[in-house]
Structure formats: structure tokens, C-alpha cells
Scaffold this motif. Sequence first.
Motif, short mmCIF file in Angstrom:
data_model
loop_
_atom_site.label_atom_id
_atom_site.label_comp_id
_atom_site.label_asym_id
_atom_site.label_seq_id
_atom_site.Cartn_x
_atom_site.Cartn_y
_atom_site.Cartn_z
N PHE A 1 -7.12 0.71 -21.90
CA PHE A 1 -6.61 0.58 -20.54
C PHE A 1 -6.90 1.84 -19.73
N GLY A 2 -6.65 3.02 -20.33
CA GLY A 2 -6.92 4.28 -19.66
C GLY A 2 -8.41 4.45 -19.37
N PHE A 3 -9.25 4.04 -20.33
CA PHE A 3 -10.70 4.14 -20.14
C PHE A 3 -11.17 3.26 -18.99
N LEU A 4 -10.63 2.05 -18.92
CA LEU A 4 -11.03 1.12 -17.86
C LEU A 4 -10.64 1.67 -16.49
N ILE A 5 -9.44 2.26 -16.41
CA ILE A 5 -8.99 2.82 -15.12
C ILE A 5 -9.89 3.99 -14.70
N LYS A 6 -10.27 4.82 -15.69
CA LYS A 6 -11.13 5.96 -15.39
C LYS A 6 -12.54 5.50 -15.04
N LYS A 7 -13.02 4.47 -15.74
CA LYS A 7 -14.38 3.98 -15.53
C LYS A 7 -14.49 3.19 -14.23
N PHE A 8 -13.44 2.45 -13.91
CA PHE A 8 -13.44 1.62 -12.70
C PHE A 8 -12.25 1.99 -11.83
N PRO A 9 -12.43 2.96 -10.92
CA PRO A 9 -11.32 3.42 -10.07
C PRO A 9 -10.68 2.32 -9.24
N ASP A 10 -11.48 1.33 -8.87
CA ASP A 10 -10.93 0.24 -8.06
C ASP A 10 -9.89 -0.57 -8.84
N LEU A 11 -9.92 -0.45 -10.17
CA LEU A 11 -8.97 -1.19 -10.99
C LEU A 11 -7.54 -0.73 -10.71
N THR A 12 -7.36 0.57 -10.46
CA THR A 12 -6.02 1.10 -10.16
C THR A 12 -5.47 0.45 -8.90
N ALA A 13 -6.32 0.35 -7.87
CA ALA A 13 -5.89 -0.29 -6.62
C ALA A 13 -5.56 -1.76 -6.84
N THR A 14 -6.33 -2.40 -7.71
CA THR A 14 -6.08 -3.82 -8.00
C THR A 14 -4.74 -4.00 -8.71
N ILE A 15 -4.46 -3.13 -9.68
CA ILE A 15 -3.20 -3.21 -10.41
C ILE A 15 -2.01 -2.98 -9.47
N ILE A 16 -2.15 -1.99 -8.57
CA ILE A 16 -1.08 -1.73 -7.60
C ILE A 16 -0.89 -2.94 -6.69
N ARG A 17 -2.01 -3.57 -6.32
CA ARG A 17 -1.91 -4.76 -5.47
C ARG A 17 -1.20 -5.90 -6.21
N TRP A 18 -1.52 -6.06 -7.50
CA TRP A 18 -0.83 -7.08 -8.29
C TRP A 18 0.66 -6.77 -8.40
N ALA A 19 0.97 -5.48 -8.62
CA ALA A 19 2.37 -5.08 -8.76
C ALA A 19 3.14 -5.26 -7.46
N GLY A 20 2.42 -5.34 -6.35
CA GLY A 20 3.08 -5.54 -5.07
C GLY A 20 3.23 -6.99 -4.68
N SER A 21 2.70 -7.90 -5.51
CA SER A 21 2.76 -9.32 -5.20
C SER A 21 3.83 -10.02 -6.03
N ALA A 22 4.65 -10.81 -5.37
CA ALA A 22 5.69 -11.55 -6.08
C ALA A 22 5.09 -12.62 -6.99
N TRP A 23 3.85 -13.07 -6.69
CA TRP A 23 3.21 -14.10 -7.52
C TRP A 23 2.93 -13.58 -8.93
N THR A 24 2.75 -12.28 -9.06
CA THR A 24 2.52 -11.70 -10.39
C THR A 24 3.73 -11.94 -11.27
N GLY A 25 4.92 -12.02 -10.66
CA GLY A 25 6.14 -12.30 -11.42
C GLY A 25 6.13 -13.68 -12.03
N VAL A 26 5.27 -14.55 -11.52
CA VAL A 26 5.14 -15.91 -12.08
C VAL A 26 4.04 -15.96 -13.12
N PHE A 27 2.88 -15.40 -12.78
CA PHE A 27 1.74 -15.47 -13.68
C PHE A 27 1.88 -14.56 -14.90
#
Length: 217
Positions: A166-192
Amino acid sequence: MRTIWSLLRTELSAHDTMLRSFVVVAAIISAANLAMGGATPAFTVCVLTVAFLPSILFAQDERMHLDAMYSILPVTRAQFVIARYLCVVLVAVAATLVGIVVARVNDAVRGPGAGIPPLSVAGVAGLAVAVLGVIVALQLLLFFSLGYTRTGMYAYGATMALMFAFGFLIKKFPDLTATIIRWAGSAWTGVFGPGIAVAVLAVSAAGSVRLYQRRNL
């Protein structure tokens, strides 16, 4: 189904002291994270602490020879596997609900957005539960196939490998951090998130049943 619920009650009773200690330790760790970092890290830690539960349960099984006790009960190995999975899921659900209450209380006392960063409680819960589901599913599969003594290091190693990956993927793909934060900000993630956890655990349970039935105790 009645046999499984009876076996689940036996599980909870046999591990009662250990579960109480586990709750106390989880509460202390979560409270420390709440004081230092706000509700978001405290909530995540509260849920992810359950990832340590499978190893504790299987270690106590071998230390107290609970396998021998279960072997003389009128239950099948498949029923025991399902009861163990339900036990872990029950604790995970309780930890998630406690984490949600902590987050709501934190918002009421400190104000919304006091955490860093301000995220959706449902989104954070969904992500935490999904990650927990994958970790627990892998650990339980290993423990049922090989036992605690032979699996201890493998289970911890697999968990650490997932964390490093997980740490390697975040370091290798910086956009992944923004994606995770976006998921964490969505109530739909609480369902999926819980849906993913349930699906992974179901596949893991099916594999555990087959492997545990073949295992020589």
C-alpha cells in the motif's frame, strides 16, 4: 443455523477474558489517537485494531487446547469455521459502531471538521472496513489451513506485505492519495466498503472450510 449460534456463544464465552482485555487495549490506543489526531485517525485505529484479533483467538485455542474441546462437541468443522468468522465479524461491527459514536461525539464537542482532514464518517468507515476485511480474510484462511504455530509468522508477514505494498503504491502513484481521500469523503464508500469486506470474507470462509476439513488435527 441454531448450532452455529450456539457455537458462537461458546466461542464468546471461552474467549471472554481475552476479549475484555482486547477491548481495553483497543480503547486505550483509540483514545490516544483521538487526543493527538482527532476523530479520523482514532476511528480508523479503532476498526483496524480488529486485524490483530484472529491471531489472538488462534493462539489461545492452542494454549488452552480449545481444539480438543471443540472436537468433542456435536459440531462439524464447517460450523466451527463459520462461527469463528462470525465472532470476528461481530467484534468488527462493534468496533465500527463505537468508532462512529466517537466521531460523532468529537464533532459535537470540537465542531465539524476538527479532524485532519475533515472527511465523511461513512467514507472513512467504508475504507477501514474494506481494508480490515481483506487483512482478516487472509489471516483466517492461513490460520485454518495451517494452525497458529505454523502460521504465526506467515500471517504477520502477509499483513506487513499488504501494508508495504500500500505504501509503495502511494509513493509510486501520487494521484492514488488524492483518490483515497476522495473515496473517504464520499458517503457511498460507506456502502461499498462493507460490501467488499463481506465478499472477500465469504470467499475466504469457503476456502477455510475446505482446508480445515482436510487438516489433520
